[in-house]
Design a protein around this motif. Structure first.
Motif, PDB file in Angstrom:
ATOM      1  N   UNK A  91       0.825  -1.208   0.000  1.00 30.24           N
ATOM      2  CA  UNK A  91       0.000   0.000   0.000  1.00 30.24           C
ATOM      3  C   UNK A  91       0.859   1.257   0.000  1.00 30.24           C
ATOM      4  N   UNK A  92       1.875   1.310   0.902  1.00 33.02           N
ATOM      5  CA  UNK A  92       2.676   2.534   0.979  1.00 33.02           C
ATOM      6  C   UNK A  92       3.538   2.711  -0.258  1.00 33.02           C
ATOM      7  N   UNK A  93       3.993   1.597  -0.877  1.00 37.23           N
ATOM      8  CA  UNK A  93       4.742   1.752  -2.119  1.00 37.23           C
ATOM      9  C   UNK A  93       3.841   2.240  -3.242  1.00 37.23           C
ATOM     10  N   UNK A  94       2.558   1.843  -3.203  1.00 43.12           N
ATOM     11  CA  UNK A  94       1.603   2.364  -4.184  1.00 43.12           C
ATOM     12  C   UNK A  94       1.419   3.873  -4.013  1.00 43.12           C
ATOM     13  N   UNK A  95       1.335   4.322  -2.746  1.00 44.29           N
ATOM     14  CA  UNK A  95       1.224   5.765  -2.484  1.00 44.29           C
ATOM     15  C   UNK A  95       2.453   6.502  -3.011  1.00 44.29           C
ATOM     16  N   UNK A  96       3.639   5.896  -2.783  1.00 45.05           N
ATOM     17  CA  UNK A  96       4.876   6.508  -3.251  1.00 45.05           C
ATOM     18  C   UNK A  96       4.918   6.605  -4.768  1.00 45.05           C
ATOM     19  N   UNK A  97       4.489   5.536  -5.462  1.00 45.98           N
ATOM     20  CA  UNK A  97       4.497   5.547  -6.928  1.00 45.98           C
ATOM     21  C   UNK A  97       3.524   6.588  -7.455  1.00 45.98           C
ATOM     22  N   UNK A  98       2.340   6.685  -6.832  1.00 43.52           N
ATOM     23  CA  UNK A  98       1.368   7.692  -7.258  1.00 43.52           C
ATOM     24  C   UNK A  98       1.928   9.097  -7.088  1.00 43.52           C
ATOM     25  N   UNK A  99       2.605   9.344  -5.935  1.00 44.27           N
ATOM     26  CA  UNK A  99       3.175  10.658  -5.691  1.00 44.27           C
ATOM     27  C   UNK A  99       4.264  11.003  -6.687  1.00 44.27           C
ATOM     28  N   UNK A 100       5.167  10.047  -6.958  1.00 45.56           N
ATOM     29  CA  UNK A 100       6.260  10.335  -7.888  1.00 45.56           C
ATOM     30  C   UNK A 100       5.713  10.570  -9.299  1.00 45.56           C
ATOM     31  N   UNK A 101       4.635   9.903  -9.656  1.00 46.46           N
ATOM     32  CA  UNK A 101       4.099  10.113 -11.000  1.00 46.46           C
ATOM     33  C   UNK A 101       3.272  11.380 -11.094  1.00 46.46           C
ATOM     34  N   UNK A 102       2.595  11.827 -10.028  1.00 45.55           N
ATOM     35  CA  UNK A 102       1.582  12.868 -10.153  1.00 45.55           C
ATOM     36  C   UNK A 102       1.949  14.220  -9.562  1.00 45.55           C
ATOM     37  N   UNK A 103       2.875  14.293  -8.601  1.00 47.16           N
ATOM     38  CA  UNK A 103       3.139  15.581  -7.942  1.00 47.16           C
ATOM     39  C   UNK A 103       3.881  16.537  -8.883  1.00 47.16           C
ATOM     40  N   UNK A 104       3.749  17.865  -8.658  1.00 48.92           N
ATOM     41  CA  UNK A 104       4.136  18.819  -9.700  1.00 48.92           C
ATOM     42  C   UNK A 104       5.624  19.083  -9.863  1.00 48.92           C
ATOM     43  N   UNK A 105       6.448  19.071  -8.804  1.00 48.15           N
ATOM     44  CA  UNK A 105       7.858  19.377  -9.041  1.00 48.15           C
ATOM     45  C   UNK A 105       8.765  18.431  -8.279  1.00 48.15           C
ATOM     46  N   UNK A 106      10.077  18.594  -8.481  1.00 48.08           N
ATOM     47  CA  UNK A 106      11.028  17.587  -8.001  1.00 48.08           C
ATOM     48  C   UNK A 106      11.102  17.582  -6.471  1.00 48.08           C
ATOM     49  N   UNK A 107      10.824  18.723  -5.814  1.00 51.91           N
ATOM     50  CA  UNK A 107      10.918  18.754  -4.358  1.00 51.91           C
ATOM     51  C   UNK A 107       9.772  17.965  -3.728  1.00 51.91           C
ATOM     52  N   UNK A 108       8.549  18.127  -4.260  1.00 52.15           N
ATOM     53  CA  UNK A 108       7.412  17.352  -3.753  1.00 52.15           C
ATOM     54  C   UNK A 108       7.620  15.870  -4.013  1.00 52.15           C
ATOM     55  N   UNK A 109       8.198  15.549  -5.170  1.00 51.07           N
ATOM     56  CA  UNK A 109       8.450  14.136  -5.473  1.00 51.07           C
ATOM     57  C   UNK A 109       9.503  13.554  -4.542  1.00 51.07           C
ATOM     58  N   UNK A 110      10.537  14.342  -4.222  1.00 47.93           N
ATOM     59  CA  UNK A 110      11.561  13.849  -3.284  1.00 47.93           C
ATOM     60  C   UNK A 110      10.956  13.610  -1.910  1.00 47.93           C
ATOM     61  N   UNK A 111      10.031  14.488  -1.504  1.00 47.88           N
ATOM     62  CA  UNK A 111       9.386  14.310  -0.201  1.00 47.88           C
ATOM     63  C   UNK A 111       8.601  13.003  -0.146  1.00 47.88           C
TER      64      UNK A 111
END
Lengths: 109, 91
Positions: free
Chosen positions: A19-39
């Motif tokens: 589940x948490x890896x799914x959340x991580x994959x969704x965030x890396x694919x959908x968030x707007x910039x590199x700082x949000x994706x790193x978070x």
């Protein structure tokens, strides 16, 4: 009885990891910039890998390979946020602009 | 014990799907750091897949490969981050 509890615990830990890896994959694919994706990568990916490796260590039982799994868990907990921090700092020092609210709609995904 | 093995192999399949989804960000990512971050997440997923296969297929020596892969993955992230800031530096 104790075996059923152990099986249920393994299933719960591995399902939490997925589940948490799914959340991580969704965030890396959908968030707007590199700082949000790193978070999102540093937080949820560390938690997902940690839970899944805890499930693996519980499934292994008492043998010498369990020690390697525990070492891997500690190592991932230390190195994954460090790598995300280094990547975000490299992005800042090479001049990547943070995403702004005014760019909504025109921002790249 | 068979149920536990099935659950572990199924979770490994789910992790493979999520790791393949990361390749979208590797190809598209606007900056270099996006690509490094996506490859880092993919490497973490690979380590977890190797550990799940080690427990699911009952072959504990997969964990040695997972440990070496985790070390190389961390070193790759640090090295590329440093290289993109001061190109031609010490590393």
């Amino acid at each position: 009885m104790i075996e059923q509890i152990r099986t249920a615990l393994i299933v719960a830990l591995v399902a939490g990891g997925v589940f948490f890896t799914f959340v991580s994959a969704t965030g890396v694919l959908r968030l707007p910039d590199v700082y949000a994706r790193a978070h999102t990568a540093s937080q949820t990916d560390t938690l997902g890998a940690g839970l899944a490796l805890a499930g693996v260590a519980l499934a292994m039982g008492w043998q010498s390979a369990t020690v390697i799994t525990a070492l891997l868990l500690v190592f991932i907990f230390v190195t994954n946020p460090t790598a995300a921090h280094a990547i975000a700092r490299a992005a800042y020092e090479s001049g990547v602009e943070p995403w702004d609210e005014r760019e909504r709609g025109g921002g790249e995904r | 014990m068979s149920l536990v093995n099935d659950v572990l192999l199924l979770a490994a399949a789910a992790f493979v799907v999520l790791a393949i989804a990361m390749l979208y960000r590797v190809v598209k990512g606007p900056t270099m750091q996006d690509r490094v971050l996506a490859v880092n997440v993919l490497g973490t997923n690979t380590v977890v897949i190797l550990a799940l296969l080690a427990a699911g297929l009952d072959e504990p020596w997969f964990l040695d490969i997972a440990l070496v892969y985790a070390l190389l993955n961390f070193l790759m992230s640090i090295a590329i981050s440093k290289f993109t800031v001061e190109r031609g530096g010490i590393i």
